[in-house]
Design a protein around this motif. Structure first.
Motif, mmCIF file in Angstrom:
data_model
loop_
_atom_site.group_PDB
_atom_site.id
_atom_site.type_symbol
_atom_site.label_atom_id
_atom_site.label_comp_id
_atom_site.label_asym_id
_atom_site.label_seq_id
_atom_site.Cartn_x
_atom_site.Cartn_y
_atom_site.Cartn_z
ATOM 1 N N VAL A 276 0.926 -1.111 0.136
ATOM 2 C CA VAL A 276 0.059 0.011 0.110
ATOM 3 C C VAL A 276 0.732 1.186 -0.061
ATOM 4 O O VAL A 276 0.198 2.502 -0.092
ATOM 5 C CB VAL A 276 -0.951 -0.076 1.249
ATOM 6 N N ARG A 277 1.970 1.056 -0.234
ATOM 7 C CA ARG A 277 2.902 2.014 -0.192
ATOM 8 C C ARG A 277 2.882 3.081 -1.628
ATOM 9 O O ARG A 277 2.733 2.291 -2.541
ATOM 10 C CB ARG A 277 4.685 1.947 0.102
ATOM 11 N N ILE A 278 3.055 4.362 -1.496
ATOM 12 C CA ILE A 278 3.098 5.221 -2.736
ATOM 13 C C ILE A 278 4.232 4.943 -3.587
ATOM 14 O O ILE A 278 5.415 5.188 -3.157
ATOM 15 C CB ILE A 278 2.688 6.550 -2.218
ATOM 16 N N ARG A 279 3.800 4.767 -4.900
ATOM 17 C CA ARG A 279 4.808 4.531 -5.938
ATOM 18 C C ARG A 279 4.367 5.440 -7.162
ATOM 19 O O ARG A 279 5.278 5.614 -7.970
ATOM 20 C CB ARG A 279 5.456 3.545 -6.192
ATOM 21 N N ASP A 280 3.222 5.510 -7.341
ATOM 22 C CA ASP A 280 2.739 6.175 -8.360
ATOM 23 C C ASP A 280 2.029 7.460 -8.177
ATOM 24 O O ASP A 280 1.030 7.408 -7.397
ATOM 25 C CB ASP A 280 1.573 5.203 -8.975
ATOM 26 N N LEU A 281 2.640 8.487 -8.658
ATOM 27 C CA LEU A 281 2.001 9.980 -8.194
ATOM 28 C C LEU A 281 0.608 10.171 -8.751
ATOM 29 O O LEU A 281 -0.009 10.950 -8.235
ATOM 30 C CB LEU A 281 3.043 10.873 -8.547
ATOM 31 N N ARG A 282 0.312 9.621 -9.873
ATOM 32 C CA ARG A 282 -1.059 9.845 -10.412
ATOM 33 C C ARG A 282 -1.958 9.104 -9.714
ATOM 34 O O ARG A 282 -3.203 9.759 -9.551
ATOM 35 C CB ARG A 282 -1.003 9.306 -11.792
ATOM 36 N N ARG A 283 -1.918 7.962 -9.357
ATOM 37 C CA ARG A 283 -2.794 7.273 -8.355
ATOM 38 C C ARG A 283 -2.922 7.941 -7.111
ATOM 39 O O ARG A 283 -3.942 8.039 -6.476
ATOM 40 C CB ARG A 283 -2.185 5.795 -8.165
#
Length: 746
Positions: free
Chosen positions: A477-484
């Motif tokens: 659940v960590r953020i890797r996609d800035l658009r998402r």
């Protein structure tokens, strides 16, 4: 939440991030496969080969077999099933006395180590044996039973069944394509034993096939002899029945010698004639009676009514009638002469009537005679037909007996011929199978094979690593996609801050040194982009207070606040950087500041001016920093008082841009209270560290507190991973970025 999809770029990025985990799992799996290949017990496979000959005809089959015909699939399958049958397996077990071998009869105690056992087993096999032996030993102690001796063994048939099952478990029968050859394979941990049993299996199957065929021929010969004797007896009995039946019923087996049908035909002809005469007589009688009744004597009447005697009488009657008529005319009806004439007429008529009755009687007699003749002929014909029917039945029975006799004679000839061809060769038969290749003692084990197990371990560990990586990624659940992330929190992305550049095996430079020494690097350029984005969010107003915070510690909020402030100062704006995270006070160390002349507590008490508690960065004169050190006694509780508002108003009056490094939102409530006094809030999220849930909670809490416009920053981003499309385009972007910033590379 938006559904996650995996494309080529995502998979490539995933494998790059999890490369160490994949390599570790592959190395561990391959190492385990290597250890297993070395330590597992060795299994040897010995192979012998037999060939199935042309299909053997049934000993009782009279059809000619086709020479050189290839055995069909059904026979090959049958032979393979026979080799793997428990009946043949019992023969092998008995001949080789496998019931006395502990490897096959597990009811026997194992062989004593150091005798015939293999002492070269690896550590792994010894450990497995120890693990199996300990529970057995404990069970025997609890149950109070010791090692089995000869008196405690199960019955012999039970031990034989166990040996048969063990033998069949290690036996394999294979056939290649449409070949008539079958390979018999046997597996054992001893190479010599495997070759011995494989060769014995092929040899015993050939002998067993020969014995079975010899027994089949003996059974066929015995059956044919018995049938020959029975057929001879039945033929003699049928011949006796034929002779006796022909004598009793007087019938001949040849229908042409029978004269009964000729007599019946003649009787039928006579009956037809008699019936015609009988009918004709009845017609004449009826005609005569009618003529006698009507007195008709004209033409067409029966010849009997026109006889000379009747004609004379009728002439006399006519004469008498004329005489009477004359006398009656001359003398009258009562005259004696007339009466005499009447008497004469009556006498003549009486004679005519008497003659008619005689004629009718003659005709009636003829009718009776003809009727009797017809009845006699009918009875005679019925008797002849009955006799013919009985003779036909007798002839049918006789023909049936003759047919049975012919059938029995033909079967007797067939049985005698087959018996003559089998009996001389009942002891010399071919088995139908033959051994074409004997098994040699194998020199290398068939299991485990080192190369195969290494390849299998490598492939299995690679698949396991991929499955584990994909599973972890699906749970990530960590953020890797800035658009998402932008869609998730419904806030604009202000900037993507790359991670600090680092050479191979060399630590990265501190953020402050990187910003000062490499102003044209991608790291420094990202903060200029962030400053421009914050200025646009503020609507171009001259005064601007920005709060920088994150959800949790160690996500880069202090570095972001420091870089934003330095970008604003380098742009010419009079900038103040305030560290209000009074619990960690990390900004003082990050910017390598010394001690100020006065502390924040002195200013809050009114003992000094604002200029006395700030420090100016030597390399950026437009930047003043308020970073309380560890010696400053100001407590975080002052953020709950009105002194915070006064402090921020003082900075707003003195500076164009005020940057606040606030505590983490999800740890303490300080940032929520500060948010009401600023113009813009910048939320920092670290790449591959901040979770989507944490980022959503931070934004929701700030919005609920009535904060101003909110934007977020993606920190520690790998710029090469932001390339879209195929791997070639990602590589090209990496090269373009390196060439652009090449001038700033040390």
């Amino acid at each position: 939440m938006e559904e996650r999809t995996f494309g080529a770029r995502e998979l490539y990025s995933l494998f790059r991030r999890r490369l160490l985990l994949i390599v570790a799992i592959v190395i561990a799996g391959t190492a385990l496969a290597l250890i297993a290949a070395v330590e597992l017990p060795k299994t040897y496979t010995a192979r012998s080969m037999i060939v199935v000959e042309t299909d053997d005809p049934n000993p009782l089959d009279t059809t000619q077999a086709q020479p050189n015909q290839q055995p069909d699939k059904s026979r090959m399958d049958t032979e393979a099933d026979l080799i793997a049958s428990r009946v043949f397996a019992s023969l092998v077990v008995d001949r080789l006395d496998l019931i006395q071998d502990p490897d096959f009869n597990t009811y026997l105690p194992p062989a004593v180590a150091g005798g015939t056992s293999d002492s070269s087993g690896g550590v792994l096999s010894q450990a497995v044996g120890l693990i199996v032996w300990i529970p057995q030993k404990l069970f025997s102690l609890v149950a109070g039973s010791g090692p089995q001796d000869a008196t405690s063994l199960p019955p012999k048939d039970v031990q034989q069944d166990r040996a048969i099952s063990a033998y069949l478990a290690n036996l394999s029968v294979d056939r290649s394509g449409e070949s008539a050859a079958m390979t018999i394979s046997f597996f054992n941990d001893d190479a010599a034993t495997a070759a011995k049993i494989a060769n014995a299996t092929a040899r015993l199957f050939v002998e067993w096939s020969r014995d079975n065929k010899r027994q089949d021929i003996k059974d066929a010969v015995g059956f044919l002899r018995q049938q020959s004797t029975e057929l001879a007896s039945r033929i003699a009995a049928i011949e006796g029945q034929i002779a006796k039946y022909a004598t009793e019923h007087g019938v001949s087996s040849d229908p042409r010698d029978d004269l009964l049908r000729a007599s019946i035909q003649q009787a039928n002809e006579q009956l037809s004639t008699a019936r015609g005469e009988y009918t004709q007589a009845q017609a004449r009688l009826a005609q005569v009676r009618l003529a006698a009744k009507n007195g008709d004597t004209g033409a067409g009447v029966d010849p009997l009514l026109t006889s000379d005697f009747l004609t004379s009488l009728r002439n006399d009657e006519a004469t008498a009638m004329r005489d009477r008529a004359q006398l009656a005319g001359n003398y009258g009806r009562n005259h004696p002469l007339v009466q005499e004439a009447d008497a004469k007429v009556a006498a003549v008529r009486a004679m005519i009537s008497q003659e008619m009755l005689r004629t009718i009687a003659v005709l009636e007699n003829d009718v009776r005679v003809d009727e009797g003749r017809v009845n006699q002929l009918v009875k005679s014909l019925e008797a002849s037909n009955e006799e013919l029917r009985q003779r036909s039945l007798a002839e049918a029975k006789l023909r049936e007996l003759n047919n049975n006799l012919a059938t029995e004679q033909k079967l007797y000839d067939l049985v005698s011929g087959k018996l003559g061809s089998l009996d001389p060769f009942s002891e010399a038969v071919e088995p139908g199978v033959r051994t074409v290749s004997t098994a040699e003692i194998p020199t290398s084990p068939s299991f485990p094979k080192l190369r195969l197990m290494l390849a299998g371990g490598l492939a299995a560990s690679l698949v396991l690593a991929l499955i584990l990586v994909l599973t972890l990624e699906s749970m990530e659940v960590r953020i890797r996609d800035l658009r998402r992330a932008s869609k998730l929190i419904r806030a604009p992305l202000l900037a993507s801050i790359p991670r600090l550049p680092q050479k191979f095996l060399r630590p990265a430079l501190p953020p402050l040194e990187t910003l000062l020494s490499r102003p044209r690097s991608a790291f420094s350029d990202a903060f200029r982009s962030l400053y421009n984005a914050c200025t646009r969010m503020n609507g171009g107003r001259s005064k601007h207070v920005v709060l920088v915070s994150s959800g949790l510690p160690q996500e880069g909020k202090t570095t972001t606040a420091m870089g934003l402030a330095m970008a604003a100062g380098m742009d010419g704006a009079l900038t103040a950087l305030i560290d209000l995270d009074l619990r960690t006070r990390s900004l003082h160390t990050a910017m390598e500041l010394g001690s100020a002349s006065r502390t924040l507590g002195d200013y809050l008490q009114g003992d000094c001016a604002l200029a006395e508690i700030v420090q100016t960065l030597p390399d950026i004169p437009q930047l003043d920093v308020l970073a309380p050190s560890a010696d400053d006694q100001t407590l975080p509780e002052f953020l709950n008082s009105g002194q915070l508002t006064k402090l921020l108003e003082a900075f707003r009056l003195e500076y164009d841009v005020v940057i606040i490094d606030a505590p983490p939102v999800l740890v303490v409530e300080d940032a929520i209270r500060i948010a009401a006094s600023v113009d813009t809030i910048v939320v920092v999220a670290a790449f591959d560290s901040t979770t989507q849930e944490a980022l959503s909670q931070v934004v929701e809490r700030l919005r609920f507190a009535g904060g101003p416009s909110i934007g977020w920053v993606f920190n520690r981003v790998d710029p090469f991973q932001q390339a879209r499309g195929a791997l070639r385009r990602a590589y090209m972007r990496r090269q373009q970025i390196r060439r652009y910033f090449f001038a700033d590379s040390p």
